[in-house]
Design a protein around this motif. Structure first.
Motif, short mmCIF file in Angstrom:
data_model
loop_
_atom_site.label_atom_id
_atom_site.label_comp_id
_atom_site.label_asym_id
_atom_site.label_seq_id
_atom_site.Cartn_x
_atom_site.Cartn_y
_atom_site.Cartn_z
N ALA A 1 0.81 -1.22 0.00
CA ALA A 1 0.00 0.00 0.00
C ALA A 1 0.84 1.27 0.00
O ALA A 1 0.30 2.37 -0.08
N ASP A 2 2.17 1.12 0.10
CA ASP A 2 3.10 2.26 0.07
C ASP A 2 2.92 3.21 1.26
O ASP A 2 3.02 4.44 1.12
N ALA A 3 2.67 2.64 2.44
CA ALA A 3 2.62 3.47 3.64
C ALA A 3 3.99 4.08 3.91
O ALA A 3 5.02 3.44 3.71
N ASP A 4 3.99 5.33 4.37
CA ASP A 4 5.25 5.98 4.75
C ASP A 4 5.84 5.35 6.00
O ASP A 4 7.06 5.24 6.16
N VAL A 5 4.94 4.97 6.91
CA VAL A 5 5.33 4.34 8.18
C VAL A 5 4.45 3.12 8.37
O VAL A 5 3.24 3.18 8.15
N VAL A 6 5.06 2.02 8.77
CA VAL A 6 4.29 0.83 9.15
C VAL A 6 4.44 0.66 10.66
O VAL A 6 5.55 0.55 11.18
N GLU A 7 3.30 0.68 11.34
CA GLU A 7 3.28 0.56 12.80
C GLU A 7 2.83 -0.85 13.16
O GLU A 7 1.69 -1.24 12.93
N VAL A 8 3.77 -1.62 13.69
CA VAL A 8 3.53 -3.03 14.01
C VAL A 8 3.11 -3.12 15.47
O VAL A 8 3.75 -2.53 16.35
N LEU B 1 12.01 -7.25 8.06
CA LEU B 1 11.37 -7.12 6.75
C LEU B 1 11.18 -5.65 6.39
O LEU B 1 11.48 -5.23 5.26
N LEU B 2 10.72 -4.86 7.33
CA LEU B 2 10.51 -3.43 7.06
C LEU B 2 11.83 -2.72 6.81
O LEU B 2 11.95 -1.89 5.89
N ASN B 3 12.81 -3.02 7.61
CA ASN B 3 14.11 -2.37 7.44
C ASN B 3 14.77 -2.78 6.12
O ASN B 3 15.44 -1.97 5.48
N ASP B 4 14.55 -4.02 5.70
CA ASP B 4 15.07 -4.45 4.39
C ASP B 4 14.46 -3.64 3.26
O ASP B 4 15.10 -3.42 2.22
#
Length: 362
Positions: free
Chosen positions: A82-89, A119-122
């Motif tokens: 979805a191309d979120a700027d930030v993913v909050e887990v 995964l997010l950092n990659d």
């Protein structure tokens, strides 16, 4: 302290609500005009609607668009798509939640966090973590999470709204001894009616982010009210949190209209009655000096005061209206005008002045 607005995500989760994509997009664009740091607009794993909202808003807003995800690879992959700027887990570390909500050990929960953060950092996407039920989690586990997890922000969630200002202060003091509070956020709920007060405590403790929502829209009793926290910040701390304070109330009302949400007439700041005055003593004095019976000038936040003249108006109010109309306030005229107010009121100030002129200038 940065503000993260959760109106479009939390509000959409309230019983009986289902904002469509256009509503969320339109409201998000309006909210962005305030200067907020983050807009948390959806949960991509729940369906295409939220993914469309994120994809549409992310390139158009100055605020970072946040999508939330469980600590599950598929949730995170959908947020990335979805191309979120930030993913909050999000996920819990409290005993209650680990045992009864998800049925895993604390060690496994840490493993899940670490896998999805890798995964997010990659992918080079900003990662935030929210610790569900944090205020009922032993502080040592929160400290461990903030130390171990490779995330830009670790948000402490008062998931069931149990925190109070004193317990929030005590809890934050216990963790701030070991970690930089500017890297912490708070996500609070208003079940005890003190969510905004708890957010103020967090600001005073140096916490770097607070989640807010317009008119406290959100699950159960909702979240700290955006308009309340900004107004308190501006008045109490000389810190409006980089929000355009003069546009605060018009923007919040526009968002409510777009989402087809109502607020109680006596809701702080946003209610239709909270900036109205009809009491005889109040209106008489406020015609000369409004600050006598106001905590702040409503225009400071884009609002308007309304002085009403009707059956409750006293001789002082009628005298003030006559003076404003340029008419000598004799006892007879005051009495006549009071009778007119009782019959034709309540009238706003300009209507009352026009009535006085029409009654005595003919």
């Amino acid at each position: 302290m940065d503000l993260l607005d959760v109106t479009l995500r939390e509000g959409d989760q309230m019983p009986g609500r289902s904002y469509d994509a256009d509503q969320k997009i339109d409201a998000g664009l309006v909210l962005d005009d305030l200067g907020l740091s983050y807009l948390q607009v959806g949960f991509p794993a729940t369906g295409e609607k939220d993914r469309e909202v994120i994809r549409t808003l992310a390139p158009k807003t100055n605020a970072d668009i946040v999508g939330i995800a469980r600590a599950v690879e598929r949730d995170v992959e959908l947020a990335l798509e979805a191309d979120a700027d930030v993913v909050e887990v999000f996920g819990p570390l409290s005993d209650l939640q680990l045992e009864h909500a998800i049925g895993v050990s604390r060690s496994e929960m840490f493993d899940r966090f670490e896998r999805v953060l890798d995964l997010l950092n990659d992918h080079g996407v900003t990662a935030h973590v929210t610790l569900v039920d944090a205020f009922r989690t032993q502080p040592k586990h929160v400290i461990d999470a903030a130390t171990r997890l490779d995330a830009d922000m670790v948000t402490l969630a008062d998931t069931v709204g149990v925190a109070t200002p004193s317990s929030t202060t005590e809890y934050l003091d216990s963790v701030n001894e070991h970690i930089d509070p500017s890297r912490l956020g708070v996500h609070l709920h208003d079940d005890l009616g003190v969510a905004t007060a708890n957010a103020c405590v967090a600001y005073e403790a140096g916490v770097g982010k607070a989640d807010v929502s317009v008119a406290s829209l959100g699950e159960r009793a909702g979240n700290p009210a955006l308009e309340e926290l900004v107004a308190i910040g501006d008045l109490e701390y000389d810190e409006p949190f980089e929000v355009d304070a003069e546009r605060l109330l018009p923007v919040c009302r526009s968002v409510l209209s777009t989402l087809e949400e109502d607020v109680h007439d006596r809701k702080a700041l946003l209610g239709t009655e909270v900036m109205e005055h009809e009491s005889g003593i109040h209106t008489a004095v406020m015609l000369e000096e409004p600050a006598v019976f106001e905590p702040f000038n409503p225009a400071r936040f884009g609002g308007d005061r309304r002085l009403l003249f009707g059956a409750g108006t006293g001789a002082g109010g009628a005298k003030g209206i006559l003076q404003r109309a340029g008419i000598e306030p004799t006892d007879e005229r005051v009495g006549t005008l009071l009778a007119e107010f009782e019959t034709r009121g309540p009238l706003e100030t300009h209507e009352a002045v026009s009535l006085a002129k029409g009654t005595f200038d003919a």
